[in-house]
Design a protein around this motif. Sequence first.
Motif, PDB file in Angstrom:
ATOM      1  N   SER A   3      62.987  62.451  26.036  1.00 13.17           N
ATOM      2  CA  SER A   3      63.481  61.949  27.023  1.00 13.17           C
ATOM      3  C   SER A   3      63.740  60.498  26.964  1.00 13.17           C
ATOM      4  CB  SER A   3      62.359  62.024  28.681  1.00 13.17           C
ATOM      5  OG  SER A   3      61.329  60.873  28.421  1.00 13.17           O
ATOM      6  N   GLU A   4      63.773  59.949  25.751  1.00 12.95           N
ATOM      7  CA  GLU A   4      63.857  58.915  25.443  1.00 12.95           C
ATOM      8  C   GLU A   4      65.339  58.575  24.469  1.00 12.95           C
ATOM      9  OE1 GLU A   4      61.125  56.063  23.938  1.00 12.95           O
ATOM     10  OE2 GLU A   4      59.756  57.260  25.041  1.00 12.95           O
ATOM     11  N   SER A   5      65.917  57.665  25.380  1.00 14.16           N
ATOM     12  CA  SER A   5      67.720  57.421  25.143  1.00 14.16           C
ATOM     13  C   SER A   5      67.820  55.965  24.114  1.00 14.16           C
ATOM     14  CB  SER A   5      68.518  57.352  26.134  1.00 14.16           C
ATOM     15  OG  SER A   5      69.530  57.247  25.878  1.00 14.16           O
ATOM     16  N   TRP A   6      68.469  56.119  24.042  1.00  9.08           N
ATOM     17  CA  TRP A   6      68.888  54.855  22.711  1.00  9.08           C
ATOM     18  C   TRP A   6      69.646  54.046  24.133  1.00  9.08           C
ATOM     19  CZ3 TRP A   6      74.371  54.527  23.396  1.00  9.08           C
ATOM     20  CH2 TRP A   6      75.003  55.363  22.955  1.00  9.08           C
ATOM     21  N   LEU A   7      69.592  54.275  24.690  1.00  4.39           N
ATOM     22  CA  LEU A   7      70.441  53.104  25.689  1.00  4.39           C
ATOM     23  C   LEU A   7      69.700  53.587  27.410  1.00  4.39           C
ATOM     24  CD1 LEU A   7      73.802  53.082  27.151  1.00  4.39           C
ATOM     25  CD2 LEU A   7      74.271  55.106  28.471  1.00  4.39           C
ATOM     26  N   SER A   8      69.654  52.240  27.037  1.00  2.00           N
ATOM     27  CA  SER A   8      68.859  51.469  27.990  1.00  2.00           C
ATOM     28  C   SER A   8      69.195  52.434  29.492  1.00  2.00           C
ATOM     29  CB  SER A   8      68.851  50.011  28.268  1.00  2.00           C
ATOM     30  OG  SER A   8      68.531  49.592  29.408  1.00  2.00           O
ATOM     31  N   ILE A   9      68.543  53.359  29.944  1.00  2.21           N
ATOM     32  CA  ILE A   9      68.689  54.155  31.323  1.00  2.21           C
ATOM     33  C   ILE A   9      67.010  53.331  32.097  1.00  2.21           C
ATOM     34  CG2 ILE A   9      67.917  56.018  32.642  1.00  2.21           C
ATOM     35  CD1 ILE A   9      69.714  57.367  30.127  1.00  2.21           C
ATOM     36  N   PRO A  10      67.564  52.691  33.275  1.00  2.00           N
ATOM     37  CA  PRO A  10      65.922  52.094  34.204  1.00  2.00           C
ATOM     38  C   PRO A  10      65.627  53.366  33.994  1.00  2.00           C
ATOM     39  CG  PRO A  10      68.253  51.126  35.134  1.00  2.00           C
ATOM     40  CD  PRO A  10      68.831  52.504  33.584  1.00  2.00           C
ATOM     41  N   LYS A  11      64.146  52.344  34.204  1.00  3.57           N
ATOM     42  CA  LYS A  11      63.182  53.768  34.478  1.00  3.57           C
ATOM     43  C   LYS A  11      63.241  53.486  36.588  1.00  3.57           C
ATOM     44  CE  LYS A  11      57.643  53.322  34.767  1.00  3.57           C
ATOM     45  NZ  LYS A  11      57.034  54.383  35.240  1.00  3.57           N
ATOM     46  N   GLY A  12      62.674  55.159  36.398  1.00  2.00           N
ATOM     47  CA  GLY A  12      63.031  55.695  38.024  1.00  2.00           C
ATOM     48  C   GLY A  12      64.710  56.200  38.065  1.00  2.00           C
ATOM     49  N   SER A  13      65.578  56.335  37.151  1.00  2.00           N
ATOM     50  CA  SER A  13      66.826  56.082  37.284  1.00  2.00           C
ATOM     51  C   SER A  13      67.479  58.238  37.562  1.00  2.00           C
ATOM     52  CB  SER A  13      67.723  55.900  36.036  1.00  2.00           C
ATOM     53  OG  SER A  13      69.114  56.126  36.171  1.00  2.00           O
ATOM     54  N   HIS A  14      68.107  57.745  38.673  1.00  2.00           N
ATOM     55  CA  HIS A  14      68.302  59.346  39.354  1.00  2.00           C
ATOM     56  C   HIS A  14      69.703  60.422  37.698  1.00  2.00           C
ATOM     57  CE1 HIS A  14      67.353  59.383  43.700  1.00  2.00           C
ATOM     58  NE2 HIS A  14      66.254  58.852  43.118  1.00  2.00           N
TER      59      HIS A  14
END
Length: 946
Positions: A3-14
Amino acid sequence: MTSESWLSIPKGSHFSLANIPFGIITTPASPNPHAGIAIGDYVLDLYLFATHGGFSYLESFSSEQVGLFSQSTLNQFAAAGQEFHKQVRRYLQDVFSSVTTVPQALRDNQAARDGALFPKEHVKTHLPMKVTGYTDFFAGKNHAYNCGCIFRDPQKALQPNYLHLPVGYSSRASSVVVSGTPVRRPLGQYLANPGDVKSVFGPCRKLDIELELGAFLCKGNAMGEPIPIDKAEGYIFGFVLLNDWSARDIQAWEAVPLGPFNAKNFASTISPWVVLKDALEPFHVPGLLNDTELHPYLRQERQDNVYDINLQAEIKTADGKSEIFTRTNGKNLVFSFAQMLAHHTIGGCPMEVGDLIGSGTISGTEPGSLGSLLEASLGGKQTYAISTDIHRKFLEDGDTISIRGWCGKDDSNLLHSKVSSANAETLILSIGLVISLLLIFVLDKTDIPFIQNLPAVPSVPIFGNLFQLGSEHPKRLAKLSEQYGPVFQIRLGNRRFVVANSFESIKQLWINNQSSLISRPTLHTFHNVLSSSQGFTIGTSPWDESCKRRRKAAATALNRPAVASYMPFVDLESYVSIKDLVDQIRSGEQQSHTEKDSKKTANFQVDIDPYPLFQRLALNLSLTLGYGFRIDGGADDHLLREIINVERGISTLRSTSNNWQDFVPLLRIFPRRNDQASNLRRRRDKYLEFLLQRLKDRISAGTDKSCITGNIMKDPDYALNHAGGLDTTPACILLGVAILSGPQGQYLQQKLLEEINKVYPDGSAWKKCLDEEKVEYLTAFCKEVLRFWTVIPMSLPRVNVKEVVYKGARIPAGTTFLMNAWAADFDYEHFESPLEFRPERFLNIPEGSGTQHFAFGAGSRMCTGSHLANREMYITFMRIIIALEVLPAQDPAQRPILTGPLECNANPSGLSIEPKKFLVGFRIRDDNKLRHWFEDTEMATRHMLD
Ligand code: HEM
Ligand SMILES: [Ca+2]
Ligand SMILES: [Mg+2]
């Protein structure tokens, strides 16, 4: 996949890696709608990604399929089938994964990242599908039960058919709109009171939401060939959040016997991002129990046929309060979408790609889990207290509804942690302006009821135009006052205004009732976009403790003794302006000598636009008082221009007097103003931070020389952006100079010089004007400039906090008052020949005779800066008059308009007058005297220049 991305995806992002919803977007670079996906705080432009070869690593993807992403809807992509959707989605998850197998597609491909991946703020979303048909069901059993209890009784709440088949009706595809589209309150017929036999016609009074899920189809069936229940899921493309706006009163009257019609067909809002069916697979759960034995065509093999989706709806009121008013879950359905489809087609109805199926309102059984206000208010019988300060039976104009949905736990370590549609956010508007006939009906309901014994202007539709007429509206209101008297009431949208148009009536209301007219209306758009600290300056604040405190602080910082202590700064700034004029004259003179080689002449005229100089004067004074800092550059200095432009922009946006949309929901033009406001806000934050940092540095270095630094540290908004001090003072000085340059001005200058020489025969006026105001004719000239040019023609609006009685009319607290200051300052009853510029009218006025004009407003919220502004004007005029001859520009076409403020205004939608550009001729009077005066000021202010 992780589930982890190299793009920073904020925790809790929809928009986690588990989601990858599809939508239709435009970006500044690609204005034609086309496909994209949402990921974290970004949007990947699928078409541009594809053209950068992004899909070349997906084997099953053929080059013609790139074209699917350049379409203005997702219909063709949907039609490509579930298997294809799944592959594309999973491939995109791989592309964004931190352990991506295709780093060259995006992660390590700078060109593709720059070209196709955009921050979501730069992207506009559109209706994702061409909606070919829209059928709305009623499968939320709790909702059906609650409605039955409200309209019938708990024993017979559910109709006999209810558990046998998914009840539905055909609604309109044409009015399905994307989140963010304003919704107008519909007109229609309904019964004013239960039991009436005759309907009334008007705007719906019971406008409601319905929180639903929507499913889009990606496959059709042939006519006459029903979709088998266990194949039905294969027809679903994906899901959106759906708000099926409902007019309850219209519905109640029209629905018997054929069901909902106009009550439902005016608008249905969907979220912009379609969550693919594949994404929701992990979230299947059983729905509500149905123990009725179903016909085989409705018996679905899988029991977990609905989805565990958390759903919530939030209301935001017109004045910016917001609260979540329901929390429910997608599993509260008694029939699945597959069952709805099987039933829809059992008679042979053909479905198409792009058809939208609504679930029906989804309500839970716990408190606070109802999907409509109808249920929460028991059909409008009781008020639902959403929070301590939000109470609703139904929606009110200006309400915004946001619906959110997500799956899984709020824990990004979980695989498929979160899947959601974006907000379905919609502002409710009243009926728009276009058809004035309709407008009348909306106006029946105002914030303040009709005020008895106060004349009212009846032909309301006119006002739709009136208020759009910008600079004309003080004039139009004055015209109406000829017919309706000086004070009358008008209505616009849901707001009632009392307008005063004469000198006497304003005195009566604003001064005699000053303890009552002490508040101001709040603005909506402005506070929604700019932070509240930036929104609430004193001049836009309602009356409360904070406003009281800030007004008191401002009044203390701007009272007579305080202003007297600022004179060195006024000395410096007025000198700098005049020096700049003199330098321009001299360089013009020099140039003309070299060009024409004519003999030196003492009276050389140069035509100049002096406005930038006066703007710099006012801004530098503000900055000095606020931040202990002045801008040393020319009048075209970048920072100086930036501050002046941004502050003016914000003042226009915030102006309650001319931007009616700020407090009349009917007129809000949301997106444009939002963009504008957030742009201004960004630019403003930048220089405020710079100024504050500079001040802090100087304080810590012990080198600051500001006077009211302390105030600024507490309230950064203080120095800039008061109610127009930055626009009004320079405009007054400029327009005073314009008068001096005209035909009458030639005589006025003579008269002024005579008067000045009488008091100061020794030429000490330059210096003495800082400490005293002894030239009465010049003081009168300043007042006449203020009156004649009334640079805020419609003063800042007021709200009364107590009832006001005016000539037998009882005006309740909370009414908005408009002061037509322009009309009062040109009132024939009060002023002799008001259209003429006559300083004499302000001579020999006895002490204590009160307000003489309304340029600064009046009463309890009158301009706090008036004393400082008066001093700035007196000193600047004094110095210009003794130093320079002010002449008409040589080119008549470049001369100013001198008939009045409305005619010369370049920005009618602004709060204050922005004079149209013009030139003024200047000539040096006496080089010798000038040198002495300049030396005086240079000596006195040397320590102030860095
Ligand atoms: C010629 C120059 C100016 C003009 C024509 C002007 C005009 C006005 C007007 C018409 C109002 C609304 C008053 C009302 O509701 O009755 C106002 C409010 C205000 N002005 Fe000025 N102004 C000028 C200069 C300034 C300056 C230089 C400052 C500050 C240094 C300033 C600070 C304020 C403030 C803080 C308010 C809000 C007062 C409140 O809401 O309580 N003004 N001004
Ligand atoms: Ca519905
Ligand atoms: Mg609808």
